[in-house]
Design an enzyme around this catalytic site. Structure first.
Site, PDB file in Angstrom:
ATOM      1  N   GLY A 123     -55.648  -2.047 -96.692  1.00  0.00           N
ATOM      2  CA  GLY A 123     -56.613  -1.318 -95.874  1.00  0.00           C
ATOM      3  C   GLY A 123     -57.612  -0.570 -96.733  1.00  0.00           C
ATOM      4  O   GLY A 123     -57.917  -0.968 -97.867  1.00  0.00           O
TER       5      GLY A 123
ATOM      6  N   ARG B 249     -59.575   2.475 -98.921  1.00  0.00           N
ATOM      7  CA  ARG B 249     -59.192   3.319-100.047  1.00  0.00           C
ATOM      8  C   ARG B 249     -58.671   4.666 -99.556  1.00  0.00           C
ATOM      9  O   ARG B 249     -57.649   5.157-100.047  1.00  0.00           O
ATOM     10  CB  ARG B 249     -60.379   3.532-100.995  1.00  0.00           C
ATOM     11  CG  ARG B 249     -59.978   4.288-102.266  1.00  0.00           C
ATOM     12  CD  ARG B 249     -61.151   4.727-103.129  1.00  0.00           C
ATOM     13  NE  ARG B 249     -61.994   3.638-103.578  1.00  0.00           N
ATOM     14  CZ  ARG B 249     -62.832   3.730-104.622  1.00  0.00           C
ATOM     15  NH1 ARG B 249     -62.903   4.867-105.311  1.00  0.00           N
ATOM     16  NH2 ARG B 249     -63.589   2.723-104.953  1.00  0.00           N
TER      17      ARG B 249
ATOM     18  N   GLU C  82     -53.274  -2.281-101.381  1.00  0.00           N
ATOM     19  CA  GLU C  82     -54.493  -3.017-101.700  1.00  0.00           C
ATOM     20  C   GLU C  82     -55.621  -2.334-100.958  1.00  0.00           C
ATOM     21  O   GLU C  82     -55.566  -2.188 -99.732  1.00  0.00           O
ATOM     22  CB  GLU C  82     -54.371  -4.474-101.271  1.00  0.00           C
ATOM     23  CG  GLU C  82     -55.612  -5.287-101.566  1.00  0.00           C
ATOM     24  CD  GLU C  82     -55.813  -6.410-100.577  1.00  0.00           C
ATOM     25  OE1 GLU C  82     -56.905  -6.465 -99.973  1.00  0.00           O
ATOM     26  OE2 GLU C  82     -54.887  -7.205-100.405  1.00  0.00           O
TER      27      GLU C  82
ATOM     28  N   CYS D 281     -61.134  -8.733 -98.073  1.00  0.00           N
ATOM     29  CA  CYS D 281     -60.993  -7.873 -99.250  1.00  0.00           C
ATOM     30  C   CYS D 281     -61.603  -8.528-100.483  1.00  0.00           C
ATOM     31  O   CYS D 281     -61.822  -7.866-101.498  1.00  0.00           O
ATOM     32  CB  CYS D 281     -59.532  -7.533 -99.487  1.00  0.00           C
ATOM     33  SG  CYS D 281     -58.412  -8.926 -99.280  1.00  0.00           S
TER      34      CYS D 281
ATOM     35  N   GLU E 186     -67.696  -0.065-102.062  1.00  0.00           N
ATOM     36  CA  GLU E 186     -67.498  -1.171-101.140  1.00  0.00           C
ATOM     37  C   GLU E 186     -68.091  -0.852 -99.777  1.00  0.00           C
ATOM     38  O   GLU E 186     -67.924   0.260 -99.261  1.00  0.00           O
ATOM     39  CB  GLU E 186     -66.005  -1.460-100.982  1.00  0.00           C
ATOM     40  CG  GLU E 186     -65.707  -2.587 -99.987  1.00  0.00           C
ATOM     41  CD  GLU E 186     -64.224  -2.738 -99.702  1.00  0.00           C
ATOM     42  OE1 GLU E 186     -63.802  -3.876 -99.439  1.00  0.00           O
ATOM     43  OE2 GLU E 186     -63.504  -1.728 -99.733  1.00  0.00           O
TER      44      GLU E 186
END
Length: 531
Positions: free
Chosen positions: A247, A249, A271, A308, A398
């Site tokens: 998911g 950060r 992750e 991702c 991101e």
């Protein structure tokens, strides 16, 4: 509480140790991002008491479950795979309704999910996951005798798994974290993602039924629909010994911090964040820059960019060849219709991220606004120079969705500077012709420090479930760069080594027993052998 149903009718329940349970908290429903409609049935969130019940059952199940043979666990995983395969059509329909993802993509994801389970069944039977090392005793060694030392891997204990929003099957209730933890001998408590409660219920029922059919302890598996704060309660429960998470950060760091504050800290395999840089070298650009630009957009917009491994950063040396790449990418993106995003919240965060980029970078192209989805993603392509990128943390952040930033470098030296200063990544990609191999060789040592997977002449979206795959990377891509969440080595996250010194032969576990009754590959005095 009622006995778990064996059909595919959705009743709005979770599963705690073999029992179908309806929560009593806030109501939630699945949401169709294509139509904007809420879906039946209504689910009610559980609370701390449900977390406690699931963790207690998992702790009770751990002893007998970890004692099962590898073959029995393998047959259990295969039964789950068979059960999921039998309801693939129902799974795909519900997952499509709850995610907006194309049915063809979800059909492939369903196959990947069953494939992962079967992969770990094969890993269990092959046996090298035991990690056996034996240094036989040397009683006559001088000046001191050497004791008999035998090492194998044992499971950590109950594992908490958090379902991901963007993969309702492969990274969710029966996804890689669950499959690898169950293979290791760890009971699993899954927190379902709010974005796909119906899909989670269907999968949870299959696993619950497989537990019962295999005669395993009921607490081997539980599925919870609980709010975010109860997720922290799950991670901090002393009976949980490890966590798997995919998911954001912020979400991953919150869970890792909570786990670190425990009296007994535990590993959180999260992750989280990656922009997956793509480096375009000169020969590749000169030879087929326009073709690469079009292919890049295909990767960028796949699944509305909600991967991702989305290529969120493209780095090249400024000049006509890079201009040809950008022009082809801009034209292709401009023809791309807006597509559904997973949830209204994810769509709103995407809009904010794109707005932030627009404030610092040049807007090169936007996708078409005409897509028809109620919650849609309009692709976005931006441009900047290397100096601006290196001076702005926000340009390196991101943006979850079909957004990417083209970075124009003055020369190859500046490109290597960019590579050296970006954050840790899941992937890094090199597009290189043979004439570029010298520069590629210079970049490789830098990228090995930065990424878990280095691709040549391809695109990072898409992850093969194999023995050699690495889906992990240095922080902030993951919380532990030594591991992978995809591929057979994922089982190692939920194991730890134990050494037996001078243990009586009658008490040795079979994996390290004299005579090798399990016929395992074992490292004896440093030599790998099956003798």
């Amino acid at each position: 509480m009622t006995a778990a149903s064996s059909n595919t009718e959705l009743i709005g329940h979770m599963f705690i140790a073999g029992v179908s349970v309806r929560g009593s908290g806030t109501a939630i429903r699945g949401f169709d991002p294509n139509t904007g409609r809420e879906l039946e049935p209504e689910y009610h969130r559980g609370d701390a008491s449900h977390v406690d019940a699931a963790c207690a059952a998992a702790a009770e199940a751990f002893g007998p479950y970890r004692a099962t043979t590898s073959d029995r666990r393998a047959r259990f995983l295969e039964a789950i795979a068979d059960g999921l395969a039998a309801i693939t059509d129902d799974l795909v329909r519900r997952a499509h309704a709850e995610s907006g993802l194309p049915e063809a993509r979800l059909t492939g994801e369903a196959a990947r999910t069953t494939g992962q389970l079967r992969l770990f069944a094969a890993v269990l039977r092959e046996g090298s996951w035991n990690g056996v090392r034996i240094d036989p005793g040397q009683p006559d060694r001088t000046p001191l005798p050497r004791p008999d030392l035998r090492q194998r891997a044992v499971p950590l204990g109950p594992v908490a798994v958090f379902g991901a929003s963007n993969f309702p099957l492969a990274f969710s209730v029966a996804g890689g974290d669950t499959a690898s933890a169950l293979a290791a001998g760890c009971p699993v408590v899954v927190k379902a993602h709010d974005a796909h409660p119906g899909t989670s219920e269907l999968v949870g029922r299959v696993i619950t039924d497989a537990v019962a059919a295999a005669g395993l302890p009921a607490g081997t598996f539980s599925l919870l629909n609980v709010p975010q704060e109860a997720g922290v309660t799950l991670v901090t429960d002393p009976r949980i010994k490890a966590v798997g998470f995919t998911g954001s950060r912020a979400g991953g760091l919150a869970l890792a911090a909570a786990a670190a504050r425990r009296p007994e800290p535990i590993p959180v395999y999260a992750e989280m964040s990656s922009v997956n840089p793509v480096f375009l070298l000169g020969g590749a650009l000169a030879g087929h820059g326009a073709e690469l630009g079009r292919a890049f957009v295909g990767s960028l917009t796949m699944g509305s960019g909600q991967f991702c491994t989305n290529p969120g950063l493209v780095v090249g040396v400024a000049g006509p060849d890079l201009d040809a790449f950008v022009a082809a990418a801009a034209e292709t993106l401009g023809e791309s219709a807006a597509t559904a995003m997973l949830t209204p919240g994810i769509a709103e965060n995407y809009r904010r991220g794109v707005g932030a980029l627009a404030g610092e970078a040049d807007v090169i192209a936007r996708g078409s606004a005409d897509g028809g989805a109620a919650v849609s993603c309009r692709g976005a392509l931006f441009g900047t120079d290397a100096v601006s990128l290196l001076g702005s943390p926000s340009l390196q952040a991101e943006v979850f969705g079909a957004s990417s930033l083209i970075v124009r470098c003055a020369d190859f030296t500046e490109m290597t500077t960019v590579a050296a200063h970006i954050e840790g990544q899941l992937t890094a990609t090199l597009h290189a012709d043979e004439s570029d191999y010298g520069q590629a060789a210079d970049l490789l040592p830098i990228l090995e420090v930065k990424a878990g997977r280095i691709l040549f002449n391809g695109w990072p979206t898409g992850v093969e479930v194999t023995h050699a795959m690495v889906h992990g990377g240095p922080f902030p891509a993951t919380t532990d760069s030594r591991t992978t969440s995809v591929g057979s080595r994922a089982i190692e996250r939920f194991l730890r080594p134990v050494c037996y010194q001078n243990a009586p032969e009658s008490l040795l576990p079979t994996a390290v027993a004299v005579g090798n009754p399990d016929r395992l590959w074992r490292r004896i005095d440093g030599e790998l052998t099956r003798d």
